[in-house]
Structure formats: structure tokens, C-alpha cells
Design an enzyme around this catalytic site. Structure first.
Site, mmCIF file in Angstrom:
data_model
loop_
_atom_site.group_PDB
_atom_site.id
_atom_site.type_symbol
_atom_site.label_atom_id
_atom_site.label_comp_id
_atom_site.label_asym_id
_atom_site.label_seq_id
_atom_site.Cartn_x
_atom_site.Cartn_y
_atom_site.Cartn_z
ATOM 1 N N ASP A 271 2.612 -16.148 -13.664
ATOM 2 C CA ASP A 271 2.122 -16.131 -12.289
ATOM 3 C C ASP A 271 0.834 -15.313 -12.261
ATOM 4 O O ASP A 271 0.873 -14.081 -12.346
ATOM 5 C CB ASP A 271 3.178 -15.507 -11.364
ATOM 6 C CG ASP A 271 2.698 -15.470 -9.916
ATOM 7 O OD1 ASP A 271 1.511 -15.794 -9.659
ATOM 8 O OD2 ASP A 271 3.512 -15.108 -9.038
ATOM 9 N N HIS B 82 3.307 -3.006 1.215
ATOM 10 C CA HIS B 82 3.270 -4.364 1.786
ATOM 11 C C HIS B 82 4.631 -4.856 2.269
ATOM 12 O O HIS B 82 4.704 -5.849 3.003
ATOM 13 C CB HIS B 82 2.763 -5.380 0.753
ATOM 14 C CG HIS B 82 1.373 -5.097 0.285
ATOM 15 N ND1 HIS B 82 0.304 -5.037 1.150
ATOM 16 C CD2 HIS B 82 0.870 -4.860 -0.959
ATOM 17 C CE1 HIS B 82 -0.796 -4.762 0.460
ATOM 18 N NE2 HIS B 82 -0.486 -4.645 -0.818
ATOM 19 N N ASP C 50 -5.221 2.884 -0.795
ATOM 20 C CA ASP C 50 -5.140 1.688 -1.629
ATOM 21 C C ASP C 50 -6.163 0.664 -1.114
ATOM 22 O O ASP C 50 -6.520 0.673 0.059
ATOM 23 C CB ASP C 50 -3.723 1.116 -1.535
ATOM 24 C CG ASP C 50 -3.480 -0.047 -2.492
ATOM 25 O OD1 ASP C 50 -2.912 0.193 -3.568
ATOM 26 O OD2 ASP C 50 -3.865 -1.193 -2.158
ATOM 27 N N HIS D 214 -5.759 -2.439 -0.686
ATOM 28 C CA HIS D 214 -5.142 -3.486 0.132
ATOM 29 C C HIS D 214 -4.610 -2.909 1.442
ATOM 30 O O HIS D 214 -4.254 -1.727 1.494
ATOM 31 C CB HIS D 214 -3.984 -4.144 -0.633
ATOM 32 C CG HIS D 214 -4.398 -4.798 -1.908
ATOM 33 N ND1 HIS D 214 -4.362 -4.136 -3.121
ATOM 34 C CD2 HIS D 214 -4.874 -6.045 -2.153
ATOM 35 C CE1 HIS D 214 -4.785 -4.959 -4.078
ATOM 36 N NE2 HIS D 214 -5.107 -6.122 -3.514
ATOM 37 N N ASP E 259 -6.515 1.095 -6.822
ATOM 38 C CA ASP E 259 -7.295 -0.131 -6.987
ATOM 39 C C ASP E 259 -8.595 -0.050 -6.186
ATOM 40 O O ASP E 259 -9.396 -0.972 -6.190
ATOM 41 C CB ASP E 259 -6.462 -1.367 -6.586
ATOM 42 C CG ASP E 259 -5.575 -1.127 -5.386
ATOM 43 O OD1 ASP E 259 -5.790 -0.131 -4.671
ATOM 44 O OD2 ASP E 259 -4.663 -1.945 -5.156
HETATM 45 C C1 FKS Z 1 -4.399 -11.824 -7.624
HETATM 46 C C2 FKS Z 1 -3.943 -11.769 -6.175
HETATM 47 C C3 FKS Z 1 -2.907 -10.727 -6.038
HETATM 48 C C4 FKS Z 1 -1.545 -9.491 -4.520
HETATM 49 C C5 FKS Z 1 -2.090 -8.127 -4.474
HETATM 50 C C6 FKS Z 1 -0.986 -7.128 -4.275
HETATM 51 C C7 FKS Z 1 -1.536 -5.745 -4.197
HETATM 52 C C8 FKS Z 1 -0.453 -4.710 -4.231
HETATM 53 C C9 FKS Z 1 -0.932 -3.304 -3.966
HETATM 54 C C10 FKS Z 1 0.237 -2.345 -4.120
HETATM 55 F F1 FKS Z 1 -0.139 -1.122 -3.826
HETATM 56 F F2 FKS Z 1 1.212 -2.665 -3.304
HETATM 57 F F3 FKS Z 1 0.674 -2.329 -5.342
HETATM 58 N N1 FKS Z 1 -2.574 -10.469 -4.693
HETATM 59 N N2 FKS Z 1 -5.810 -11.937 -7.732
HETATM 60 O O1 FKS Z 1 -1.929 -2.918 -4.852
HETATM 61 O O2 FKS Z 1 -1.470 -3.163 -2.688
HETATM 62 ZN ZN ZN Z 2 -3.430 -2.399 -3.667
#
Ligand code: FKS
Ligand code: ZN
Length: 673
Positions: A24, A139, A176, A178, A269
Site C-alpha cells: 500500500d 487523525h 505535525d 498533517h 514530518d
Molecule cells: C502517501 C499519502 C499518505 C496519509 C498520511 C498520514 C499521516 C499521519 C500523521 C501521523 F502523525 F498521524 F502519523 N497519507 N503519500 O503523520 O499525521
Molecule cells: Zn503527519
């Protein structure tokens, strides 16, 4: 009562025992090594050993149910018994997350570890701490896993703190890259939890692509104003962008809010090299972000790992964070050339959206008229975006220097005080390593401004100069002097700095004396004076800040400190801070301690405090702040006087031509100026 000390570190290798079992691309970056490299870096740097190691535990069902639904818990509970196929199918109902037979166990440990951290801090076993956990949490929602997250560790911790400890105000700082939408949903109507998040947004083109991540989503019902979203609409954000948002938005609001506990969704990140964030902040910026939070909530800061996928910048950033929690001197701030246009646009929009909720933002401009928002320039930015997309985005290739080693001088705080002054714990009398330089003594004696018979004054001055030299050599971290006349001493010290090894000196003077004369255009000092006198700013490096009640009004003072003095200080990057107050300046002791504490982020903690002889009762609290004891909370701040706000705003406006970190809008400096 002795102040609480110590930093907890909570980690258990068991949380590395799950991983992605199928292909994935969205999930392949979330690997067990994230945790092992972070922990090993802490061990290798000798930081793990300096922390109080606290064991993890599983969160109980009741604790998980503080945030999640029974249906969801029951569903996750079944995952350890599922076949690979069932797990894959179970996973499909959620976005960008994977399950594994051991993830339920790890998720209970991740939440439990966070609660152990909260317990350690709330019971006073330690002052602050960090939990290194997997899976992350921010999340996950009441009834859904999302973005590698199963249980919302930090949300559970905030509810737990409210319930178990009666904490009335929790600040959650989500640095973070995100948006922690799970945390936002959990507390959107709760004025007891202030949720702040910046996140890569790109006008909703970036995951999780939610409308509710934009700046105009501020919380609902009683919680209106208690959700703060800073959408980052471009990649490549740097140290200046992050620091600006802290200084001009988060910190003023946080001081007004006055949290009793600070929880950090500490995702890295946001750092350089990260394949998800594609930002460019260097790991040492996290030292400053951490430090800027450490004088809130009596120092109760709990950092909980979220994201971070570059296996080099992640451990470096974790080390910077933990080392700061431990109280080591901060690294010199680097790359602070001012925020980019896009960050300023976002900052302006957020400040405008929140001006009706927070009096510290009340003066912020209005939102851009017409079609609101950061979406306005969407079309303009689409062009740039295409360019970026054309080049292969390879974050692996990015290189950056290793963060500098943070060396703690042998002597923490040295005192130059009259005989008979009590020497508080943790500091020592200053003994110059060499006899006073005869030339210097001659110079001092010849100066007509001094009463030449007064050998005491001469000895004090020569001691101070020796002390500054030792600070410059990093043999001593900070110093405090009680003197007969602070203005004379300041004059001398500044003059000496011009001919010494001191590269740049930031002088912060609280008081109404006329002191500007010692600052010359080409000297190596910058003087910020806070008083209630209207002095003229004749030279570029003399900045008089005239507040209606001088330093007496704490709200006005804090506004000046956070949005004027600190940005100036960070950009100026002094090698020494000289902090002076007159006995009649009127500053409250707690505000003074906040100022002293916050200034420790500059000049690697090389602060020389000079106070009037009569102020010996202030020696102990000041030394405590120099040693990193969190300053006492100021209480929820009321609105600053409108005149003071105007003064500070005017100054920011005039000075932001020269000092980019003072900007909060794109157009503030007149563009052509
Ligand atoms: C790949 C797309 C990935 C999901 C990103 C999730 C981020 C998770 C996070 C946490 F802190 F929760 F770990 N999309 N190109 O870093 O926010
Ligand atoms: Zn993140």
C-alpha cells in the site's frame, strides 16, 4: 516548596512489533524503524539516560471510551484474531491506515504511554516529558481509524486530564504537518481545550483534503475561537515561517488562554527531508518551538510522537525536543530571514478570523475583502505548483548539516553581588579566572562619569566585563549582577562590548532612564527600551517602546515581548543578551520571570541580568528563570490597553522593513518600502 524538575521519557520496544503486511503506497512510510531510530538517537546522545524512564501501560477500555465509541472499540478488539485477508478488508473502510494482528495491543500501549506521561507530569513526578509511541493518534476519530492512527492518544489524554485532575484549560499544539482532524472534532465545542494545528493544505489538495482544515473553521458553540487552523498552502516552509506563526499567533493566544497543561502532537514530518511534508525546517527549530511552550502551564509540557518519516531528520528532531525539555541551552536560531509570502497570507487570514475571539488579535486587520481567504490566489499558485510537480520530488536527496552540538557550560549562573547577598541554589559567586586587566582598570578609572574613588564600582565593572568574556567563550551560561546604578553599568558594558569579543549584544532595558546615548549607529548592540517615556528613536538600533503604564500592565508588556522583542531578538541573533531593569520600572515579578525565561531561547542562554542593589529579593526568582525553572503563569490575560496595542503595532509596522520576522501580512511593509 522546591520546583518540580525532571523529564520523563516513555518508550517501549513492543510498539515496534507491528507493520504493514501488504502493498500500500499510502502506508509504506509508517515503519517500525521510526521508533527505533528515534529512541536509539536519544540513547546515543546520552539524553535517554538523563530522563526519568517511565514504563508504558495499556490504556483501559474506559479510557479509550473517553474519546471512541463502543462499536469502534469492539471492532478494533477483533483485529488480533483476523486473517490477513480479513485485516485487509477491515482496513478498507478507513483512509490511509493499516491493521495488523498486534496493532490493537500497540494502540492500547500508545494511549497508555500518553496517560503515563500525563500522570507523571500532573502528579509532579517530573516537570515535563515525551512519549515515543506508535501508532500515532491525531487523525483517529470517535468511530474511525485514519492516517496510520487507531486511538487518539492526545485526545484521550486531554479528556483524562480534565476528568482525573480537573484541568480546566488544556492547550494542544499540533505541530505535525498533517491536520489532526480527530482532535479537532473531539473538542470543537469545548472551550476548555484550545486546539492549534498548522498543516500542509495546498487549498485542500493535500490529505486529508478537508474543508474543515481551513483557517475559517474556528470551533463551534462555546468552543468558537478554541480551534485554530493554520493552512499551509505551499510546500518548502522554513524555520521563519513556523517561528512567525508561533510568535504572532500561537503564543499571544496561548498566554491569553493560560493553559494548565500543554499537550504537543509532536509530529516531525514538518522537518526537512520528510517525504510527506516536503517542508524545509531544520531539526533545531523544534528546540525553539519546544522552548517557547515551556513557560506556559508552569512548565507542564507533554510531547507525544505523531508523524515523521525521514529517518534522519526524525531522530534529530526528537533529540532537539527532548534536550530542550531537559533544559539544555538552545541552539542559535538559524535561517531566520523572514516568512514567505504564502505563510504570511495564511497567518494574516488566521489572525483575522480569530480577532473577535482573542483580544491579543483584536487589532489584526480584516480578512481580504471579496472572495475570502487563501483561496484567492489559488490560480496564481497553480502555476508554481505545476512547476514543482514536473520536477521529480525527491526528498531523500535533500541534505542539511547536522544540528550543532549543544554544549552546557560548567557554570550555569554566576553572581556578581554585594557581600551578604544570599546565593540561591544552583548558582555560584563569580570568581574571575584572571586578575582584572590593568589597562581596563585604568580605562575605567579615567572615565569621568564614574566616581573614581569608588573601588567597589570599579571592581564590579571589571568583574562584569570578565563575566561577559567568559560567557562569550561559553564557559558560563548566564549571570546576574546587583549594582549601585544600572544606567552607569549599562553604559559601560555596552561600550565595552563594542571593543570586545562580543559579536552582537541585545540590550533589553525596562525603565524610564535616558539610556539611548550608549547606542551608536555602528556599534554592535541593539537596545530595546520599554518604559512610559516617549523617547525618540534616533538610531536604527535603539528601539524605544513607550507603554502607557510602562511595564506595569502585564498584557501590554507581554504583547510587546511576544510580537516585537522576541521576533527582533530571533532575527538579530545576539551572542549575548543584557537584561536590565530599574527598581521603579514596575514590572510584576511573574512577568519579569516570563521575560527572562523566554529570552533564554536567544544567544544560547547567555543572558546577563543587571538589577539595582536594593532588589535582592528578586535575585532568587530571577536566577530560577535563568536556570530554566518555568515562570509562574500570569493568569488568563485581559486585553492590553488600546494605546499600547497601537504603539506596538506602529513599531512593528515601521520596523518590519528591516526586520522581516515582525511581519504578519504581505502588504504591511508597503511592498515598495
Ligand atoms: C502517501 C499519502 C499518505 C496519509 C498520511 C498520514 C499521516 C499521519 C500523521 C501521523 F502523525 F498521524 F502519523 N497519507 N503519500 O503523520 O499525521
Ligand atoms: Zn503527519
Amino acid at each position: 516548596m522546591n520546583p518540580v524538575t525532571g523529564t520523563a521519557l516513555i518508550y517501549d520496544a513492543e510498539m515496534t512489533n507491528y507493520k504493514l503486511l501488504w502493498v500500500d503506497p499510502a502506508c509504506k512510510i509508517e515503519v517500525p524503524e521510526r521508533l527505533t531510530v528515534s529512541y536509539e538517537a536519544l540513547v546515543k546522545a546520552g539524553l535517554a539516560d538523563r530522563c526519568v524512564s517511565v514504563p508504558v501501560r495499556e490504556a483501559t477500555e474506559a479510557e479509550i471510551l473517553l474519546v471512541h465509541s463502543e462499536e469502534y472499540l469492539e471492532a478494533v478488539k477483533k483485529t488480533p484474531y483476523m486473517t490477513l485477508e480479513d485485516l485487509q478488508e477491515f482496513t478498507l473502510q478507513y483512509g490511509d491506515v493499516y491493521f495488523h494482528p498486534n496493532i490493537y495491543h500497540c494502540a492500547k500501549l500508545a494511549s497508555g504511554a500518553t496517560l503515563q506521561l500525563v500522570d507523571s507530569v500532573m502528579t509532579g513526578k517530573v516537570r515535563n516529558g515525551m512519549a515515543l509511541v506508535r501508532p500515532p493518534g491525531h487523525h483517529s476519530m470517535r468511530s474511525a481509524a485514519s492516517g496510520f492512527c487507531v486511538f487518539n492518544n492526545v485526545s484521550i489524554a486531554a479528556k483524562y486530564a480534565q476528568q482525573k485532575y480537573g484541568v480546566k484549560r488544556v492547550l494542544i499544539v499540533d505541530w505535525d504537518v498533517h491536520h489532526g482532524q480527530g482532535v479537532q472534532y473531539c473538542f470543537e465545542d469545548d472551550p476548555g481545550v484550545l486546539y492549534f494545528s498548522w498543516h500542509r493544505f495546498e487549498h485542500q489538495k493535500f490529505w486529508p483534503n478537508l474543508r474543515e482544515s481551513d483557517f475559517d473553521i474556528v470551533g463551534t458553540a462555546n468552543g468558537a475561537g478554541f480551534t485554530i487552523n493554520v493552512p499551509l498552502n505551499k510546500v518548502g516552509m522554513e524555520n521563519s515561517d513556523y517561528l512567525s506563526v508561533f510568535l504572532h499567533l500561537l503564543l499571544p493566544v496561548a498566554y491569553e488562554f493560560c493553559p494548565e497543561l500543554v499537550l504537543v502532537c509532536a509530529g516531525f514530518d514538518t522537518a526537512i527531508g520528510d517525504p510527506e511534508g516536503e517542508m524545509r525546517a531544520t531539526p533545531d527549530v523544534f528546540a525553539h518551538l519546544t522552548h517557547l511552550l515551556m513557560n506556559l502551564a508552569d512548565g507542564k509540557v507533554c510531547a507525544v510522537l505523531e508523524g515523521g518519516y525521514n529517518l534522519k531528520s526524525l531522530p534529530q528532531s526528537v533529540c532537539e525536543t527532548v534536550q530542550t525539555l531537559l533544559g539544555d541551552p538552545l541552539p542559535r536560531p538559524v535561517n531566520l530571514e523572514g516568512p514567505c509570502k504564502s505563510a504570511l497570507e495564511s497567518l494574516h487570514c488566521v489572525r483575522a478570523a480569530h480577532r473577535k475571539y482573542w483580544s491579543c488579535l483584536n487589532h489584526a486587520g480584516d480578512l481580504p475583502s471579496g472572495e475570502l481567504s487563501t483561496k484567492r490566489s489559488k490560480s496564481a499558485e497553480d502555476g508554481d505548483q505545476a512547476e514543482i510537480n514536473e520536477e521529480e520530488k525527491k526528498t531523500d536527496d535533500i541534505v542539511w548539516p547536522d544540528p550543532p552540538k549543544r554544549v552546557t557550560p560548567n557554570v550555569q549562573t554566576a553572581l556578581v553581588v554585594p557581600d551578604g547577598t544570599v546565593c540561591p541554589e544552583g548558582c555560584q559567586w563569580f570568581c574571575p579566572s584572571e586578575d582584572p586587566d590593568p589597562n581596563l582598570m585604568k580605562q575605567l578609572r579615567e572615565n569621568s562619569a564614574l566616581d573614581t574613588d569608588d573601588t567597589d564600582v570599579l571592581t564590579t565593572l571589571s568583574s562584569l566585563i570578565a563575566l561577559m568574556d567568559q560567557m562569550e567563550k561559553n564557559e558560563i551560561r548566564s549571570g546576574l549582577a546587583l549594582v549601585h546604578d544600572v544606567s552607569i553599568v549599562m553604559n559601560w558594558v555596552v561600550q565595552h562590548a563594542a571593543t570586545s569579543s562580543c559579536k552582537r549584544m541585545l540590550v533589553v532595558f525596562l525603565g524610564d532612564d535616558m539610556v539611548k546615548s550608549c547606542i551608536t549607529q555602528n556599534g554592535n548592540a541593539m537596545l530595546v527600551q520599554i518604559s512610559n517615556k516617549n523617547f525618540d528613536a534616533e538610531t536604527k538600533n535603539y528601539i524605544p517602546v513607550c507603554l502607557k503604564k510602562g511595564c506595569r500592565d502585564t498584557s501590554g508588556l507581554m504583547q510587546a515581548v511576544l510580537t516585537l522583542l522576541l521576533p527582533l531578538g530571533y532575527e538579530y541573533d545576539p551572542s549575548l543578551v543584557l537584561l536590565i531593569r530599574t527598581s521603579d520600572c514596575g514590572v510584576l515579578e511573574s512577568a519579569w520571570q516570563q521575560l527572562t525565561g523566554l529570552l533564554q531561547g536567544l544567544a544560547q542562554g547567555h543572558t546577563l541580568v543587571v538589577m539595582q542593589e536594593s532588589e535582592h529579593p528578586s535575585v532568587a526568582p530571577t536566577v530560577a528563570s535563568l536556570l530554566g525553572t518555568p515562570a509562574p503563569a500570569l493568569g488568563p490575560l485581559s486585553a492590553a490597553l488600546s494605546e499600547d496595542v497601537e504603539t506596538v503595532e506602529k513599531l512593528r509596522h515601521t520596523l518590519c522593513h528591516d526586520w522581516k520576522l515582525l511581519q504578519t501580512t504581505e502588504t504591511q511593509c508597503g511592498g515598495d518600502g
